[in-house]
Each structure stands twice: as C-alpha cells, then as structure tokens.
Scaffold this active site. Structure first.
Site, PDB file in Angstrom:
ATOM      1  CG  LEU A 138     -18.401  27.761  -5.412  1.00  0.00           C
ATOM      2  CD1 LEU A 138     -18.503  27.168  -6.328  1.00  0.00           C
ATOM      3  CD2 LEU A 138     -17.087  29.223  -5.155  1.00  0.00           C
ATOM      4  CG  ASP A 139     -21.486  31.861  -0.678  1.00  0.00           C
ATOM      5  OD1 ASP A 139     -21.122  31.560   0.350  1.00  0.00           O
ATOM      6  OD2 ASP A 139     -22.008  33.521  -1.176  1.00  0.00           O
ATOM      7  CE  LYS A 140     -30.375  27.021  -2.045  1.00  0.00           C
ATOM      8  NZ  LYS A 140     -31.859  26.885  -1.191  1.00  0.00           N
TER       9      LYS A 140
END
Length: 344
Positions: A138-140
C-alpha cells in the site's frame, strides 16, 4: 575521502563525467552523481551540487564517501494493529504514514522493521532482505488491510493469488476513496493502461497501450454517498468504493483523476483541486485543508489461506482522520438542507 586536482585535459568537461573516468571502477557514474547531489563533492572548498558543472584547470576536488549502510533492515519496536496471525501469515491494518519496506529516504521506521521485531526469523525470505514476507503493498499515505507471508510456502501461494488479480481465484480487494465531485454514473469501470509519467518519473500516468512500459489496469467503482448534491446531480464530493481487477502502482489515484474526480488530499494527482477547499464553509474548509494525504483506505482483503484452502476475509473501518473527513462532509450536507428549507 578522496582528493583530485584537475589538469588541462579537464577544461570544459562535466564534473560527473570527469570523476567517473578518474574514479573507475571504484565508483560508478551513478554513484558519483548521487554523491554530488548529496553535497559530498567540493571544488576548491566549495560544495557543488550540479553534476553538469564545467571544470577548469587546477581545481582541487574533494569527495567525501560515506560509510556504506547495512542493507539488512533491523527490527524496530513499532506498534502494529494486528487483525489476524497464525504460523503462515499475519494480517495488519496499516496506518497512513507508514512506509511498507526500506528504500531511498526511508531506511528505518518501515512496516518491514516492525514485522522483523514482531516476527523475528519467521518471515518469508523470498522477498529479499529488504522485503521479507511482502507480497503486496500500500502507498505510504494509504491506510488499510495488508497480508504478509511468514514462510516461503505462504509467500508463493499468496503471490500467485495477487499476480492473478482474482481472475481465476477468490482474491478480493476493496478500497474506500473520498473524491472531488461525483462520477456521471453510480457504477462504472475504468480501463486505462498505466506507465511512468514522462514529466515526473516518480509518478504514474495514463499511457497508450502500445507503449513499451504500458501495463493493463482496470478499476471498478461504485458511488456510495454524494456530498453537497445539487438538483443537476452534481456534487461537491463523493465516497466511492473501488475494487481492483489489477494492482498497479497508484492505480486508483491515477484512474479517479483521469475521469475528473481526484482523491481529496492527493496533491500528486489532484493538485489542481488544492484551492477547491477555499470555497468551502467552515468547519469543513479547515478539516479538508488539514487532511494532508490521499483519502484512500483499503477496507477489505479476501484470499485463499495457503494451508487450509479456506477463503478468509478481513475488514478494517476507515481510520479516525478519514472518518472525521467523512463526518464533516455529512454535516455540511445537513447544513445545506437546512439552508434550502430556510430552517434555523
């Protein structure tokens, strides 16, 4: 530290090119360019950060070479919101702001560091030392459900499911997104290939399907709520559920921006909407301006357990910051209705 002095043959040559010749094979040109950008190279005592800097005769060049960092991440006592754990896998609710694995600019404080501390040596090694057990990301700044493999068998099994994107298996991924405006239909599909942006290599963009790096990308969406809806069916913002048929980097963010409805808080792909918050009434305006990440949450993940064959499902409610954002839009709806009805 290394020290060199230019000669007459260096006149007019680029700094990085000249150094790459005189420091080969110890340092590559890419490494030299990084050192220059990081301020590790000085000319006559003055730091120079321009790789294209033109040299002249008799210049004293000093290169500071930092000690190499250990590529093996260390365990760190970072709290984890664990939804489920057994001998094969661990399912967590990742908070926004937590990077999944070490990389440039984020060598510590990542989910991998937290997992190493929690799981010890039980994580799968297939992902390599920097990505042990990681089968998807997942993106940051995206929150939500993630699964991590704790042994190689589980890693191979889970990776195959994610690679198949649920076409022939029971993998299921659903996200909640708060977007500007509202799509022109309640249910829809975005089928548009993605590739690296030519303008910014750190970003993704919609590209022609025949481009060499084009990757097939499909997102299904359904509008769950509309906020500030008017008689012409437009809306200030909407809560949308997105389901992935493919899993590309930044896929939902790029696809929603592509159809004219970027995510609230997404300055990378919705920067043109930054000033939209200025037109909002308080307290909604302050809450939207204070929401400094993309409004995206992985609410559901379902897959086949690698050992039992059972279909397991895990859900996580929207985190506090996103719940507060949604509540602010809903409260704004109520105030708009009162205004229309001339109610106090």
């Amino acid at each position: 530290m290394k020290e060199l002095i230019t000669d007459i043959d260096s006149i007019g040559k680029r700094l990085d090119a000249w150094l790459s010749v005189h420091l080969a094979p110890e340092l590559s040109r890419n490494r030299i360019q990084s050192l220059i950008s990081e301020g590790q190279v000085s000319l006559d005592g003055k730091i120079v950060r321009e790789t294209k800097h033109k040299l002249r005769d008799g210049v004293s060049i000093t290169i500071e070479i930092p000690e190499p960092e250990d590529a093996t991440p260390k365990g760190e006592d970072i709290p984890l919101d664990i939804l489920y754990e057994d001998a094969d896998l661990i399912v967590i609710n990742k908070p926004a702001g937590l990077v999944v694995h070490p990389g440039n600019g984020n060598w510590t404080g990542t989910l991998v560091n937290a997992l190493i501390y929690h799981c010890g040596d039980t994580l799968s090694g297939i992902g390599g030392v920097r990505r042990p057990g990681i089968v998807h990301r997942l993106d940051k700044e995206t929150s939500g459900v993630m699964v991590v493999a704790k042994n190689d068998h589980a890693h191979r099994h889970l990776s195959a499911q994610f690679a198949d994107h649920g076409r022939t298996n029971d993998l299921e991924r659903a996200y909640l997104a708060v977007v500007w405006g509202t799509p022109d239909r309640k249910v829809g599909t975005i089928d548009a290939p993605l590739g690296r942006s030519h303008r910014d290599r750190t970003k993704q963009a919609i590209v022609h399907e025949e481009r060499e790096d084009a990757r097939h990308a499909v997102t299904h969406f359904e509008v769950q709520e509309r906020f500030g809806a008017k008689e012409d069916a437009t809306a200030l913002a909407s809560l949308v559920e997105c389901r992935l048929e493919t899993g590309r980097t930044h896929q939902i963010r790029v696809h929603m921006a592509h159809i004219g409805h970027p995510l609230v808080g997404d300055l990378e792909y919705g920067g043109a909407y930054k000033t939209k918050a200025n037109k909002l009434d308080e307290p909604l305006q302050s809450i939207v301006k204070g929401f400094t990440r993309q409004a995206l949450h992985a609410k559901l993940l379902a897959f086949e357990h690698p050992s039992t064959g059972e279909i397991v499902r895990f859900e996580a409610p929207a985190p506090d910051d996103m719940a507060k954002l949604l509540d602010a839009f809903r409260q704004n709806n109520i105030r708009d209705v009162h205004k229309l009805r001339n109610l106090p």
